[in-house]
Design a protein around this motif. Structure first.
Motif, mmCIF file in Angstrom:
data_model
loop_
_atom_site.group_PDB
_atom_site.id
_atom_site.type_symbol
_atom_site.label_atom_id
_atom_site.label_comp_id
_atom_site.label_asym_id
_atom_site.label_seq_id
_atom_site.Cartn_x
_atom_site.Cartn_y
_atom_site.Cartn_z
ATOM 1 N N GLY A 297 0.771 -1.235 0.000
ATOM 2 C CA GLY A 297 0.000 0.000 0.000
ATOM 3 C C GLY A 297 0.798 1.278 0.000
ATOM 4 N N PHE A 298 2.083 1.244 0.374
ATOM 5 C CA PHE A 298 2.796 2.514 0.453
ATOM 6 C C PHE A 298 3.023 3.133 -0.924
ATOM 7 C CE2 PHE A 298 7.001 0.192 0.195
ATOM 8 C CZ PHE A 298 7.617 0.967 -0.779
ATOM 9 N N GLU A 299 2.961 2.328 -1.999
ATOM 10 C CA GLU A 299 3.156 2.894 -3.328
ATOM 11 C C GLU A 299 2.019 3.854 -3.699
ATOM 12 O OE1 GLU A 299 4.645 1.597 -7.773
ATOM 13 O OE2 GLU A 299 3.499 0.136 -6.609
ATOM 14 N N THR A 300 0.836 3.641 -3.169
ATOM 15 C CA THR A 300 -0.262 4.571 -3.405
ATOM 16 C C THR A 300 0.080 5.942 -2.842
ATOM 17 O OG1 THR A 300 -1.873 2.777 -3.288
ATOM 18 C CG2 THR A 300 -2.716 5.011 -3.027
ATOM 19 N N TYR A 301 0.636 5.955 -1.630
ATOM 20 C CA TYR A 301 1.044 7.216 -1.000
ATOM 21 C C TYR A 301 2.246 7.821 -1.734
ATOM 22 C CZ TYR A 301 -1.981 5.777 2.851
ATOM 23 O OH TYR A 301 -3.068 5.399 3.607
ATOM 24 N N LEU A 302 3.072 6.973 -2.299
ATOM 25 C CA LEU A 302 4.207 7.448 -3.084
ATOM 26 C C LEU A 302 3.717 8.159 -4.343
ATOM 27 C CD1 LEU A 302 7.322 7.441 -3.475
ATOM 28 C CD2 LEU A 302 7.073 5.215 -4.585
ATOM 29 N N THR A 303 2.743 7.585 -4.998
ATOM 30 C CA THR A 303 2.187 8.173 -6.216
ATOM 31 C C THR A 303 1.518 9.517 -5.943
ATOM 32 O OG1 THR A 303 1.837 5.974 -7.161
ATOM 33 C CG2 THR A 303 0.586 7.784 -8.129
ATOM 34 N N SER A 304 0.840 9.624 -4.797
ATOM 35 C CA SER A 304 0.153 10.874 -4.444
ATOM 36 C C SER A 304 1.090 11.871 -3.767
ATOM 37 C CB SER A 304 -1.029 10.581 -3.519
ATOM 38 O OG SER A 304 -0.583 10.019 -2.292
#
Length: 230
Positions: free
Chosen positions: A31-38
């Protein structure tokens, strides 16, 4: 000279929680990649904030608690019920499938290296499609059969997961190797907190995690481009 039971348990734990164990953890961000993208995760500080939250939420209320429930199990039927529940409570598809994929790899690696009645039964039922194989449950059974103390089993799994995620962040954000080591050093406190907090939880607390974390994990499924499978 034969090794002591404590040393054998330690060595087995070191093998099965090593980041080099080929379970596929290197391909999951959980899930941290979602926060990375945003751009909510952009550096060491923001990743550490996310990782601490992940440890106190998903790892404590799911994995750490599941490990304790395995240690409390009286019969293998208790594991069957727990396997179904922990799989069903993983609402994000990628997280559910990722946990099963990594769990199966750990299960069959563990069954080959450290065979026991429960782990062999688990592997057989998974092969027949009767059970799923969640990574935390597999590890808990292996640890219990190895003679690893319950708190140590919880700590080892949580710590190994945080190390794996940090290694993935080093590649994905990217972070420097020194920054990664600082994060891992700080994560030791979160591991201790997860051990203590999970000891106060019960069966009905399983899966009681932040909806925001699950929503981010669901959003990852629809990203146009991604480095990780989850």
């Amino acid at each position: 000279m034969a090794s002591s039971p404590q040393l054998s348990a330690l060595l087995g734990m070191m093998q099965l929680t090593d980041s080099a164990l080929p379970t596929g953890a290197f391909s999951h961000s959980l899930g941290f990649e979602t926060y990375l993208t945003s751009e909510q995760i952009i550096d060491e500080e923001t990743f550490s904030t996310w990782l601490e939250m992940f440890a106190s939420q998903q790892l404590t209320f799911t994995d750490a608690l599941a490990i304790r429930l395995v240690y409390a199990a009286k019969t293998f039927d208790d594991i069957v019920d727990l396997d179904e529940l922990i799989t069903a409570q993983a609402l994000p598809t990628q997280i559910r499938h990722g946990g099963i994929t990594m769990g199966k790899r750990l299960l069959f690696l563990g069954a080959e290296s450290y065979p026991s009645e429960w782990i062999s039964t688990y592997a057989e039922k998974v092969s027949e499609g009767e059970m799923y194989a969640h990574q935390a449950l597999v590890w808990a059974i292996l640890a219990r059969e190895l003679g690893v103390e319950e708190d140590d089993a919880v700590a080892a799994h949580v710590y190994a997961t945080l190390i794996s995620l940090t290694q993935n962040a080093v590649r994905g954000i990217p972070l420097g190797q020194n920054a990664g080591q600082r994060v891992i050093r700080g994560a030791q406190e979160w591991v201790e907190q997860a051990v203590k907090a999970s000891a106060e939880l019960g069966y009905n607390d399983l899966g009681a995690i932040s909806p925001g974390l699950e929503i981010a994990q669901m959003r990852h499924e629809h990203q146009r481009a991604r480095l990780f499978m989850s």
